[in-house]
Design an enzyme around this catalytic site. Sequence first.
Site, short mmCIF file in Angstrom:
data_model
loop_
_atom_site.label_atom_id
_atom_site.label_comp_id
_atom_site.label_asym_id
_atom_site.label_seq_id
_atom_site.Cartn_x
_atom_site.Cartn_y
_atom_site.Cartn_z
N THR A 144 0.82 -1.22 0.00
CA THR A 144 0.00 0.00 0.00
C THR A 144 0.85 1.27 0.00
OG1 THR A 144 -1.78 -1.15 1.13
CG2 THR A 144 -1.79 1.24 1.29
N ARG A 196 -23.85 -11.98 35.64
CA ARG A 196 -24.43 -10.68 36.02
C ARG A 196 -25.92 -10.81 36.31
NH1 ARG A 196 -23.08 -5.51 37.66
NH2 ARG A 196 -24.08 -3.91 36.39
N GLY A 214 -4.12 1.42 -2.23
CA GLY A 214 -3.74 0.12 -1.69
C GLY A 214 -4.13 -1.01 -2.61
N ILE A 267 2.10 -0.18 6.99
CA ILE A 267 2.83 -1.45 6.89
C ILE A 267 2.97 -2.11 8.26
CG2 ILE A 267 4.97 -2.56 6.10
CD1 ILE A 267 3.11 -1.16 3.91
N THR A 268 2.39 -3.29 8.39
CA THR A 268 2.46 -4.04 9.65
C THR A 268 3.87 -4.58 9.85
OG1 THR A 268 0.14 -4.64 9.50
CG2 THR A 268 1.52 -6.03 10.90
N GLU A 298 -3.83 -14.45 2.31
CA GLU A 298 -3.94 -13.42 3.35
C GLU A 298 -5.41 -13.26 3.77
OE1 GLU A 298 -2.76 -9.48 2.16
OE2 GLU A 298 -3.13 -8.64 4.15
N GLN A 314 -35.02 -12.59 27.83
CA GLN A 314 -35.20 -12.97 26.42
C GLN A 314 -34.38 -12.08 25.48
OE1 GLN A 314 -39.00 -12.18 24.43
NE2 GLN A 314 -39.08 -14.34 23.88
N GLY A 350 -22.01 -4.18 28.80
CA GLY A 350 -22.29 -2.84 29.33
C GLY A 350 -21.01 -2.13 29.71
N GLY A 351 -20.99 -1.56 30.91
CA GLY A 351 -19.82 -0.80 31.36
C GLY A 351 -18.55 -1.64 31.35
#
Lengths: 259, 389
Positions: free
Chosen positions: B132, B274, B137, B163-164, B248, B285, B349-350
């Site tokens: 890229t 929870r 890319g 580039i990784t 890939e 549900q 949630g949090g």
Amino acid sequence: MKIIVCLKQVPKNDSILRINDAGSWIQDRDLTYEINESDAYALEAALQLKEKHGGEVIALSLGPARVQSVIKEALARGADRGLHLEDTAFDQLDAFGAAATIAAAAEGDGFDLLLTGLQSDDHGYAQTGVIAAELLGLPHATIVMDLQTEDGGIKVKRELEAGFFQWVTMPVPAVFTIQSGINTLRYATLKGIMAAKKKEIKKLDAAALGLDAATLAPKQQIKRVYFPQKSKQTQMIEGTAAAAAATLVEKLKNEARVF
Amino acid sequence: MLNLQPNPIYYSSEHEQFRKTVREFVAREITPFINEWDEAETFPRALYRQSAEIGIIGIGYPEEYGGTPADGFYSIIVADELSRAGSGGLIASLLSHSIAAPPILAAGSAELKARVLPAILSGEKIAALAITEPSGGSDVASLKTTAIRDGQCYIVNGEKTFITSGLRADYFTVAVRTNPADKGAGGVSLLLVERDTPGFTRTPLKKMGWWCSDTAHLHFDNCRVSIANLIGEENQGFQTIMLNFNSERLGLAAQAYGLAKVCFEDALAWARERKTFGAPLVERQVIRHKLVDMAMKLEATRATLEDLTSRVENNIGAPNLLVAQTSMLKNFATQTMQFCADQALQILGGMGYIRESRVERIYREVKVLMIGGGAEEIMKDLAAKQMKL
């Protein structure tokens, strides 16, 4: 040095356990299995001895077809070959029967060291290795934490109680039961897994081992398996703070006996 | 109970043994440290060597270079199990060789392969793929970085981005234009650029997710690269790059599935634990429906992933259709991941919004998998073209 390592396949320690319909053992449906923990350390100890002194490591397991996965894992970690002791006559063995079967197989193959884990994670008898040694007429040591070769014999470190240890030297052949956590377990590498496909796993049944029904007959029996009874009792202590505290101390001392 | 197990018809006892190894490895060597690594935006280089030792890095490569020949299901297992640590960034960097090394193996000279592959597959050296550019890319045929022949060298000028392993890599498989007269696919080649090449510099990039993965912008300023580092024939790089994209994308789909499964598992565990208004969330549900929707998409993704892997392994189907199926699977798997990350975070949630939660991190990693390796829109166009719609 030729070392036979006994590997028991036990339910994984995170298994959800249910009791079977007969109430005699845990239900084996849906269970996944693994190598008994202390047996894995015994295997690692054997592999390290082989790396240091050369020789051969043989992985032995007793049980139905599924225990081959335990043998294959040992082969992938570096054991040279496997012994699979399989027969319907072995299905209900107690510790004596298992020890007699292992002793017969080990004697037939020959060895310098026979290693087992300290105890199994399922039954927890801690007897198999010791009884096998007695049946074979060989010296043995339990709760072994270190193994070193010395003047043609072997020197081992045993764990005693209260933080004490003991070094014992004995001739080979000998039998040792190995404590967990004494070394760092190696991984079964992909190369090892692929190489294991070519290693021999020899199957032996009761006839091949010369074992008759009388020898294998259980000498002990599990009468009933049950979950621990959970009981919870709440007592309300009333009165002034000082009086309640005194009552609480008395109960902790004399009823709960926590101090 | 649904436990999202792989279909056993595709896996031998050796596959399962390797799964156990990778699971133990992840639990022991990665999971305890991943939060710390992600916050530090790096992970120890030693992890490459450790991963190589157990066989993760060399899967599918010939033994002569230190690899272990193995089928594609071993790679699926690696993606699935590495995902348990809940960091796609770690997978991307740790396995950056899986997109950089295949072109070398497929098209490189014997000398080049012998020189670089053993070091990569042993985890001693890190490899990165650089395709890229700032100008584009997926439109590989239009790339602008040039490599002009000058005696026994190419002189490389240009830029690569996103580039990784771009900062830490030792070897870069770089797409370059070796024939400036040809503005299309015909002028493209692949060149191995080594990290210490004079004129080659790298700049780190900050990202939404994938924090522990290093990502960089690369600058090539009159870099002299030996012609011995040419990968394949000059001006024949385009086809190699296209073929590389397929593996890939299959790998990205496997990773998306693994991470989506983590979201489901964490959401289910939380919903059971929870309690609200006197009952666990899982008994509501509205929560149960969310979990079922997640499981349904996961099961469909897994089935498609395993089916396509089997087809690729056994050459079942016309090549153009396998490309189309791979493109569609990449979209399907990343959409599953997007859905599961969203639903899981809502259930948590949090707790799901707090850093150190696997779901929080995976939520931030959704878009990179929907864009990287070919954006969703590109995948659809490619599938349509390959299916001759």
